[in-house]
Design a protein around this motif. Structure first.
Motif, PDB file in Angstrom:
ATOM      1  N   LEU A  39      89.392  95.828 -23.150  1.00 59.73           N
ATOM      2  CA  LEU A  39      88.439  96.819 -23.668  1.00 59.73           C
ATOM      3  C   LEU A  39      87.843  97.656 -22.539  1.00 59.73           C
ATOM      4  O   LEU A  39      87.725  98.879 -22.656  1.00 59.73           O
ATOM      5  CB  LEU A  39      87.321  96.131 -24.462  1.00 59.73           C
ATOM      6  N   LEU A  54      84.944 101.240 -29.275  1.00 58.18           N
ATOM      7  CA  LEU A  54      85.121 100.447 -30.484  1.00 58.18           C
ATOM      8  C   LEU A  54      84.814 101.256 -31.745  1.00 58.18           C
ATOM      9  O   LEU A  54      85.574 101.213 -32.719  1.00 58.18           O
ATOM     10  CB  LEU A  54      84.240  99.197 -30.419  1.00 58.18           C
ATOM     11  N   SER A  57      87.490 104.094 -32.222  1.00 56.12           N
ATOM     12  CA  SER A  57      88.782 103.522 -32.594  1.00 56.12           C
ATOM     13  C   SER A  57      88.783 103.073 -34.053  1.00 56.12           C
ATOM     14  O   SER A  57      89.733 103.328 -34.787  1.00 56.12           O
ATOM     15  CB  SER A  57      89.122 102.337 -31.693  1.00 56.12           C
TER      16      SER A  57
END
Length: 132
Positions: A39, A54, A57
């Motif tokens: 990440l 996050l 996405s």
């Protein structure tokens, strides 16, 4: 002119813009050390924070492209536009010399190779922007 032009400051925001009224909901996600590393790597590559990565996405799953990826592609296209402008100036100068003297300058091959290289970069960015 340097091919690796610095990214435009207008497009460099890492965090998401403030939302009117703030963000009322919070989600906690636990990840392994390997997942955290991946990440962080992805966030650094896109020049965003992990939370922004996050959210973008997840919310762009149907479109196949995050706003950050689109912004990065636009920055790359602007940089290539500036590079092509500089190269076209060189091509015009070489053509002027060739037309006046009747001799093609030695630099012509290098300049035309650079034109091909930039054209390939443009094709690559366009392929990235094309729907998958």
């Amino acid at each position: 002119m340097d091919e690796q032009a610095p990214r435009d400051a207008r497009f460099a925001r890492r965090r998401r813009a403030n939302a009117p009224g703030g963000r009322q909901h919070r989600h906690e996600v636990k990840v392994t050390a390997e997942e955290e590393g991946e990440l962080v790597r992805l966030a650094l590559a896109q020049r965003v924070t992990v939370p922004r990565l996050l959210v973008e996405s997840a919310l762009s799953a149907g479109s196949g492209e995050t706003p950050t990826e689109r912004r990065n592609a636009m920055v790359e296209l602007f940089a290539m536009h500036r590079l092509l402008a500089a190269i076209s100036n060189n091509v015009n100068q070489l053509a002027r010399v060739a037309n006046s003297d009747g001799v093609v300058p030695v630099e012509t091959a290098v300049t035309l190779a650079k034109v091909r290289e930039v054209a390939m970069r443009i094709d690559g960015v366009i392929d990235e922007l094309s729907p998958r």
